[in-house]
Design a protein around this motif. Structure first.
Motif, mmCIF file in Angstrom:
data_model
loop_
_atom_site.group_PDB
_atom_site.id
_atom_site.type_symbol
_atom_site.label_atom_id
_atom_site.label_comp_id
_atom_site.label_asym_id
_atom_site.label_seq_id
_atom_site.Cartn_x
_atom_site.Cartn_y
_atom_site.Cartn_z
ATOM 1 N N ASP A 97 0.496 -1.468 0.013
ATOM 2 C CA ASP A 97 -0.116 -0.258 -0.261
ATOM 3 C C ASP A 97 0.629 1.263 0.258
ATOM 4 O O ASP A 97 -0.107 2.146 0.165
ATOM 5 N N ASN A 136 -3.079 -7.066 4.648
ATOM 6 C CA ASN A 136 -3.807 -6.901 3.196
ATOM 7 C C ASN A 136 -2.691 -6.652 2.204
ATOM 8 O O ASN A 136 -2.461 -6.698 1.290
ATOM 9 N N ALA A 137 -1.545 -5.932 2.850
ATOM 10 C CA ALA A 137 -0.567 -5.107 1.911
ATOM 11 C C ALA A 137 0.647 -6.145 1.618
ATOM 12 O O ALA A 137 1.675 -5.214 1.876
ATOM 13 N N LEU A 195 2.178 -10.189 1.509
ATOM 14 C CA LEU A 195 2.447 -11.283 0.914
ATOM 15 C C LEU A 195 2.504 -12.109 1.348
ATOM 16 O O LEU A 195 4.331 -11.871 2.101
ATOM 17 N N ASP A 215 0.208 -17.029 1.354
ATOM 18 C CA ASP A 215 -1.067 -17.039 0.939
ATOM 19 C C ASP A 215 -1.367 -18.506 -0.631
ATOM 20 O O ASP A 215 -0.339 -18.109 -1.644
ATOM 21 N N THR A 235 -4.173 -15.069 -3.472
ATOM 22 C CA THR A 235 -5.060 -13.586 -3.220
ATOM 23 C C THR A 235 -3.823 -13.063 -3.338
ATOM 24 O O THR A 235 -3.436 -11.793 -3.514
ATOM 25 N N ASN A 290 -5.086 -10.847 -5.897
ATOM 26 C CA ASN A 290 -5.682 -10.291 -5.702
ATOM 27 C C ASN A 290 -4.762 -8.752 -4.749
ATOM 28 O O ASN A 290 -5.488 -7.848 -5.357
ATOM 29 N N LYS A 291 -4.146 -9.206 -4.025
ATOM 30 C CA LYS A 291 -3.048 -8.369 -3.167
ATOM 31 C C LYS A 291 -2.154 -7.812 -4.377
ATOM 32 O O LYS A 291 -2.679 -6.298 -4.349
ATOM 33 N N LYS A 336 -4.694 -4.755 -6.107
ATOM 34 C CA LYS A 336 -4.952 -3.684 -5.183
ATOM 35 C C LYS A 336 -4.363 -3.123 -5.117
ATOM 36 O O LYS A 336 -4.141 -1.221 -4.443
#
Ligand code: TYM
Length: 334
Positions: free
Chosen positions: A193, A205-206, A208, A212, A216, A219-220, A223
């Motif tokens: 992020d 969520n930011a 890895l 995972d 996942t 998708n991460k 974003k």
């Protein structure tokens, strides 16, 4: 191969799934070092108690960190791979080093100040003396090279200070340990992020994780923050774009990196394509590690054997150091 003289030591807390930061800051170096040096790598379970975790999860977390070490390439026959709490000598050295650590310097430690901010209701003495326990882990094996990420630099500086003070007061026993990375600098793997670093417990969520699954990961990365691209050729990259390039440098081929660098510099970059490529390369990197971890975790007997073997090797080195430590201090009365 004949191993070099210097001794290597490092550790990872079992506070969650390991991530790319742990891999590139620590594990990747461990794997290379085990062929060149006598190595001690451990799961820092005692350190994890400073933040009062749910101890029902401790066993699974310790197993996972061990499995993630092995899946990343640690060979328990080459290195000592063990659990911190199995080596009681650590506790004795921790106590002795505590007499050489000052309240003022401990209170100034960045990680301590962060924890005071994050958990004001639990500012315990173990948290304050966290760097002393870490120094004990390292000095217990008279290690001089400590593969770690950039966030551990200050702890290493403190370990050197404790070693110097011990040597000054009681005689030359410890080498001064240095933080180590095969690259020129210690690294910090950034989060997706654009703010902060990858972490086991924050920013999930930011971050890895080696655990995972493919979707996942994709998708991460999808974003991750981008923008509409540079407006002028050879522009400076904003932090969040720099981060995507840094992650690409960790897992993608030279050609791929060169292509996107050129696209950026000529203002032709398509971040959608870049993230797709990064996701593909990341999946190819993480998947085999994840699959190995799962296979190892299903064999508890194997993991128990690894822990016993590692503890045996670590204990031998720890006992030898503590004999010298007690003798140097003068804790020998007959
Ligand atoms: P821990 O468990 O927080 O992290 C384990 C290792 O991963 C590195 N690391 C990173 N490197 C690059 N980028 C990141 N985003 C990133 N996040 C974590 C850490 O620098 C570390 O190398 N105090 C230690 C554990 C410890 C220890 C020791 C280490 C206990 N005793 C003795 C060395 C020697 C810690 O909490 O690491």
């Amino acid at each position: 191969m004949e191993k070099k003289q210097q001794i290597v030591m490092s550790g990872i807390r079992p506070t969650g799934f390991l991530h790319l930061g742990n891999y590139f800051g620590a594990l990747r170096n461990y794997v290379r070092m085990q062929d060149e040096f006598e190595c001690y790598f451990m799961v820092a379970d005692l350190h994890s108690l400073t933040t009062h975790p749910d101890t029902k999860q401790l066993k699974a977390n310790v197993h996972r960190v061990l499995a993630e070490n092995i899946a990343s390439g640690i060979d328990p026959d080459k290195a000592a791979l063990y659990c911190q709490s199995h080596i009681y000598e650590t506790n004795e050295l921790y106590l002795i080093l505590n007499m050489l650590a000052y309240k003022g310097e401990l209170e100034k430690t960045t990680t301590f100040k962060d924890k005071v901010r994050l958990q004001p209701e639990n500012v315990n003495a173990g948290l304050l003396t966290y760097p002393v326990l870490q120094a004990a882990d390292i000095l217990l094996h008279r290690a001089s090279l400590v593969p770690v990420g950039k966030d551990q630099e200050q702890h290493l500086e403190m370990a050197r200070n404790f070693a110097k003070r011990f040597n000054h007061r009681y005689g030359e026993v410890f080498p001064e340990p240095q933080a180590f990375n095969y690259g020129l600098e210690l690294i910090k793997v950034p989060s997706l992020d654009g703010s902060g670093k990858m972490s086991k417990s924050e920013n999930q969520n930011a971050t890895l994780y080696l655990a995972d699954d493919d979707d996942t990961i994709v998708n991460k990365i999808k974003k991750a923050k981008t923008d509409s691209g540079p407006a002028t050729p050879n522009a400076e990259k904003p932090d969040y774009i720099q981060n995507i390039f840094q992650l690409m440098r960790l897992v993608s081929s030279e050609e791929v990196i060169a292509k996107f660098e050129a696209d950026f510099n000529s203002c032709n970059i398509r971040y959608g394509d870049m993230k797709k490529q990064l996701a593909e390369d990341m999946v190819a990197f993480i998947r085999p590690i994840r699959e190995k971890v799962n296979a190892i975790l299903s064999d508890e007997k194997y993991l128990a054997g690894i822990m016993e073997l590692g503890a045996e090797k670590a204990r031998k080195s720890a006992k030898a150091t503590m004999e010298i430590v007690r003798e140097s201090i003068g804790l020998k009365y007959y």
